[in-house]
Design a protein around this motif. Structure first.
Motif, PDB file in Angstrom:
ATOM      1  N   ARG B 100       0.799  -1.228   0.000  1.00 51.61           N
ATOM      2  CA  ARG B 100       0.000   0.000   0.000  1.00 51.61           C
ATOM      3  C   ARG B 100       0.833   1.280   0.000  1.00 51.61           C
ATOM      4  NH1 ARG B 100      -5.500  -1.546   3.042  1.00 51.61           N
ATOM      5  NH2 ARG B 100      -6.216   0.298   2.006  1.00 51.61           N
ATOM      6  N   PHE B 102       1.865   4.894  -1.483  1.00 51.40           N
ATOM      7  CA  PHE B 102       1.074   5.939  -2.132  1.00 51.40           C
ATOM      8  C   PHE B 102       1.557   6.054  -3.572  1.00 51.40           C
ATOM      9  CE2 PHE B 102       1.277   7.198   2.388  1.00 51.40           C
ATOM     10  CZ  PHE B 102      -0.056   6.993   2.671  1.00 51.40           C
ATOM     11  N   GLU B 104       0.930   7.823  -6.246  1.00 54.45           N
ATOM     12  CA  GLU B 104       1.151   9.070  -6.967  1.00 54.45           C
ATOM     13  C   GLU B 104       2.149   9.981  -6.269  1.00 54.45           C
ATOM     14  OE1 GLU B 104      -2.764  10.728  -7.638  1.00 54.45           O
ATOM     15  OE2 GLU B 104      -3.451   8.737  -8.251  1.00 54.45           O
ATOM     16  N   SER B 105       2.679   9.528  -5.149  1.00 51.64           N
ATOM     17  CA  SER B 105       3.699  10.318  -4.461  1.00 51.64           C
ATOM     18  C   SER B 105       5.057   9.676  -4.704  1.00 51.64           C
ATOM     19  CB  SER B 105       3.413  10.363  -2.961  1.00 51.64           C
ATOM     20  OG  SER B 105       2.221  11.078  -2.713  1.00 51.64           O
ATOM     21  N   GLU B 109       8.540  11.415  -0.911  1.00 53.15           N
ATOM     22  CA  GLU B 109       7.291  11.895  -0.306  1.00 53.15           C
ATOM     23  C   GLU B 109       6.623  10.802   0.522  1.00 53.15           C
ATOM     24  OE1 GLU B 109       6.015  15.247  -3.637  1.00 53.15           O
ATOM     25  OE2 GLU B 109       5.242  13.227  -3.779  1.00 53.15           O
ATOM     26  N   ILE B 113       5.701  11.237   4.361  1.00 49.59           N
ATOM     27  CA  ILE B 113       4.364  11.000   4.906  1.00 49.59           C
ATOM     28  C   ILE B 113       4.461  10.031   6.075  1.00 49.59           C
ATOM     29  CG2 ILE B 113       2.094  10.008   4.434  1.00 49.59           C
ATOM     30  CD1 ILE B 113       2.522  11.003   1.484  1.00 49.59           C
ATOM     31  N   GLY B 114       5.324   9.012   5.924  1.00 50.01           N
ATOM     32  CA  GLY B 114       5.544   8.076   7.023  1.00 50.01           C
ATOM     33  C   GLY B 114       6.017   8.795   8.278  1.00 50.01           C
ATOM     34  N   GLY B 115       6.792   9.850   8.089  1.00 48.43           N
ATOM     35  CA  GLY B 115       7.328  10.602   9.211  1.00 48.43           C
ATOM     36  C   GLY B 115       6.418  11.712   9.687  1.00 48.43           C
ATOM     37  N   TYR B 116       5.134  11.588   9.402  1.00 45.53           N
ATOM     38  CA  TYR B 116       4.148  12.621   9.756  1.00 45.53           C
ATOM     39  C   TYR B 116       4.212  13.001  11.234  1.00 45.53           C
ATOM     40  CZ  TYR B 116      -0.476  14.780  10.278  1.00 45.53           C
ATOM     41  OH  TYR B 116      -1.504  15.626  10.564  1.00 45.53           O
ATOM     42  N   LEU B 117       4.379  11.981  12.091  1.00 44.19           N
ATOM     43  CA  LEU B 117       4.357  12.249  13.531  1.00 44.19           C
ATOM     44  C   LEU B 117       5.741  12.568  14.095  1.00 44.19           C
ATOM     45  CD1 LEU B 117       1.975   9.395  14.689  1.00 44.19           C
ATOM     46  CD2 LEU B 117       1.419  11.812  14.499  1.00 44.19           C
ATOM     47  N   ALA B 118       6.773  12.296  13.296  1.00 44.27           N
ATOM     48  CA  ALA B 118       8.132  12.469  13.809  1.00 44.27           C
ATOM     49  C   ALA B 118       8.518  13.938  13.838  1.00 44.27           C
ATOM     50  CB  ALA B 118       9.106  11.692  12.931  1.00 44.27           C
ATOM     51  N   THR B 119       9.421  14.280  14.728  1.00 45.59           N
ATOM     52  CA  THR B 119       9.959  15.637  14.709  1.00 45.59           C
ATOM     53  C   THR B 119      10.925  15.750  13.535  1.00 45.59           C
ATOM     54  OG1 THR B 119      11.845  15.060  16.065  1.00 45.59           O
ATOM     55  CG2 THR B 119       9.863  15.756  17.231  1.00 45.59           C
ATOM     56  N   ARG B 160       8.905   3.425   5.157  1.00 46.94           N
ATOM     57  CA  ARG B 160       7.846   4.348   5.562  1.00 46.94           C
ATOM     58  C   ARG B 160       7.387   4.049   6.983  1.00 46.94           C
ATOM     59  NH1 ARG B 160       2.442   4.008   2.148  1.00 46.94           N
ATOM     60  NH2 ARG B 160       2.268   2.121   3.374  1.00 46.94           N
ATOM     61  N   ALA B 164       7.821   6.341  11.025  1.00 50.44           N
ATOM     62  CA  ALA B 164       6.836   6.678  12.052  1.00 50.44           C
ATOM     63  C   ALA B 164       7.351   6.386  13.460  1.00 50.44           C
ATOM     64  CB  ALA B 164       5.532   5.927  11.785  1.00 50.44           C
TER      65      ALA B 164
END
Lengths: 288, 248
Positions: B100, B102, B104-105, B109, B113-119, B160, B164
């Motif tokens: 799964r 992404f 189109e990214s 990217e 996106i995987g690092g959305y929560l990371a600083t 990815r 996270a």
């Protein structure tokens, strides 16, 4: 030259109108049929702040865009969230909300040509022999700036990337820790704000009427269908195709053909290539 | 680290998970083996919380009624009703079946996106680690996810998930559809992740043989129930496992 310049202006107007609709669809796969209502809401709100409350022009614009994005977010949070995932219900729900907002204005007496926003700069200039007013040039400038900043936003910021992630695979985004409902609220708030920006730059060209809301909605849907829902380049391509066709039809056939062209393009696209010029949404024909 | 007690999941009246009880010990690699339909993916969805979203969608669409019973303890707290994004925040990260990515990214990217929560600092550090783990990804930074090969996508999916900042990494059928050469590369990478970073790993697979060398403890599932548990050696020596999963 006339056709080129006015075609360009018309195309940018369409792109501005459609970008909010496209953003919301791209993020939450939700066709926001209240888009046109939010558009005129900003128009009337700005007018009210300006003329009834005596706030200055920039303040009024800022205030009404903030308000409309809150309203947009709230529409998702309190209404659309309940029908999420059921395309027909989403369309019915958002269209009802849109009609309710628009008819509310009609009921409160916002009818006629009396409601106008002043242009940002009055006067006009001559470019290559064509007289064009400053407001239209400002539209081109703001339109292009907005497209560029939207692209930067969706490709280089965390929130922007998460908006695109949700659009592609909701559950995979959840696995990365993205909250889809919160992100969709942000998406709808932003889409509404975009409708607001479009409204405040475009409305000074004419007067604010309830009918404008319906027309804006039709235009936005047309651009997105022609270009392909969920594709930024598609929105631009659709806007330019439709924008120039409208101007050409006006110049060579007659002004009342503008709307016919829009609907003709929707029908042609749905027959020939239902996913739109650059769209990747296979199920589009079922959705709109 | 993760303790599951009497977990049961029903799809309508069909029992997908039947009274599952097991433990993932901190810092270890735990394996869950079973054939198609044994309940591995349901188990992974239930631990990661995605099942709650599936349940919500089913309710809304008037589909199957999903019932979840039992206890999932993570870090000493029951998390069975916590939403998936919050579970990711607490450190349970699923690397899903079929990757799964992404599509189109771009690769980069996807990782961002995987690092959305990371600083910002965590993300930068982890990104370097992912590229050192899978150097192939570095050259494919700009390529769209949909145009990567199966093996590259799987590396990206694991990368990815690492972005996270997981404490518990769930790998659902990471070897599916890959060539033996790439399989062994990935298995080595999983082992290295566990040894270098100390991340606890739960891995679900149909093909037990290539995984056995790296697991500390394993469970065998059949029809939603755990039928056997033991160390890699105990499982390998078991005649039933030999016959059913090792082709001996």
């Amino acid at each position: 030259m006339n056709i080129f310049i006015f075609g360009l202006v018309n195309s940018v107007i369409l792109a501005l109108i459609a970008s909010g609709f496209a953003l919301v669809y791209g993020v939450s796969r939700l066709a926001n049929f209240a888009h046109g209502a939010l558009y005129i809401l900003v128009g009337f709100a700005t007018w009210l702040f300006l003329n009834r409350l005596g706030i200055n022009y920039i303040g009024s614009i800022f205030l009404s865009i903030v308000i409309v994005s809150i309203i947009g977010g709230a529409i998702y949070r309190f209404f659309l969230i309940r029908v999420k995932g059921m395309p027909a219900s989403e369309i019915i729900a958002s269209l009802s909300i849109g009609i309710a907002i628009m008819e509310l204005f009609r009921w409160r007496g916002f009818i006629g040509e009396a409601y106008m926003l002043p242009p940002f700069v009055t006067g006009s200039v001559s470019i290559a022999g064509v007289m064009i007013d400053w407001q239209r040039l400002i539209i081109i400038g703001i339109g292009l700036a907005m497209m560029l900043s939207l692209w930067l936003f969706t490709h280089h910021t965390k929130v922007g990337l998460s908006l695109r992630a949700i659009a592609q695979d909701k559950r995979a985004s959840m696995m990365s820790g993205i909250d889809p409902d919160r992100t969709a609220v942000i998406g709808l708030a932003m889409g509404s704000a975009l409708a607001g920006v479009a409204a405040v730059v475009i409305l000074p060209l004419g007067s604010i009427t309830v009918e404008t809301g319906y027309m804006v909605l039709t235009d936005a849907i047309a651009v997105c269908i022609i270009g392909g829902l969920g594709s930024w380049m598609g929105v631009l391509a659709g806007a330019f195709l439709l924008g120039f066709s409208q101007i050409l039809a006006t110049a060579f056939i007659g002004p009342h053909w503008q709307m016919v062209v829009v609907l003709l393009f929707i029908i042609l696209t749905l027959i020939l290539k239902p996913s739109g010029l650059l769209g990747r949404q296979k199920e589009l024909e079922e959705r709109v | 680290m993760l303790y599951i007690k009497n977990l049961m999941v029903f799809y309508e009246n069909a029992l997908a998970l039947n009274n599952v009880t097991f433990t993932c010990r901190e810092g270890e690699i735990t394996g869950v083996f079973g054939s198609n339909g044994a309940g591995k993916s349901t188990l992974m969805f239930t631990i990661s919380g995605i099942i709650l979203d599936i349940k919500k969608t089913e309710i809304m669409m008037g589909g199957e009624r999903i019932t979840i019973l039992g206890e999932i303890q993570f870090g000493g707290k029951d998390i069975i009703n916590i939403k998936p994004s919050e579970r990711t925040r607490r450190g349970i990260v699923l690397c899903p079946e079929r990757r799964r990515i992404f599509p189109e990214s771009s690769t980069l990217e996807n990782l961002k996106i995987g690092g959305y929560l990371a600083t910002r600092q965590e993300a930068k550090k982890t990104l370097e680690y992912v590229f050192s783990l899978f150097p192939a990804l570095k050259d494919l930074k700009k390529r769209e996810g949909g145009f990567l090969s199966g093996g590259e996508q799987q590396m990206l999916a694991i990368g990815r998930a690492l972005m996270a900042q997981p404490k518990l990494l769930l790998l659902d059928e990471p070897l599916m559809g890959l060539s033996p050469a790439i399989q062994s590369k990935l298995i080595q990478a999983v082992k290295e992740i566990n040894e270098k970073t100390g991340i606890t790993i739960l891995i679900a697979e149909q093909y037990a043989q290539p995984i056995f060398p790296i697991i500390h403890y394993g469970y065998v599932m059949e029809k939603g129930t755990i039928v056997m548990a033991g160390t890699a050696k105990e499982l390998t020596d078991n005649p039933h496992v030999k016959a059913a999963y090792l082709g001996a």
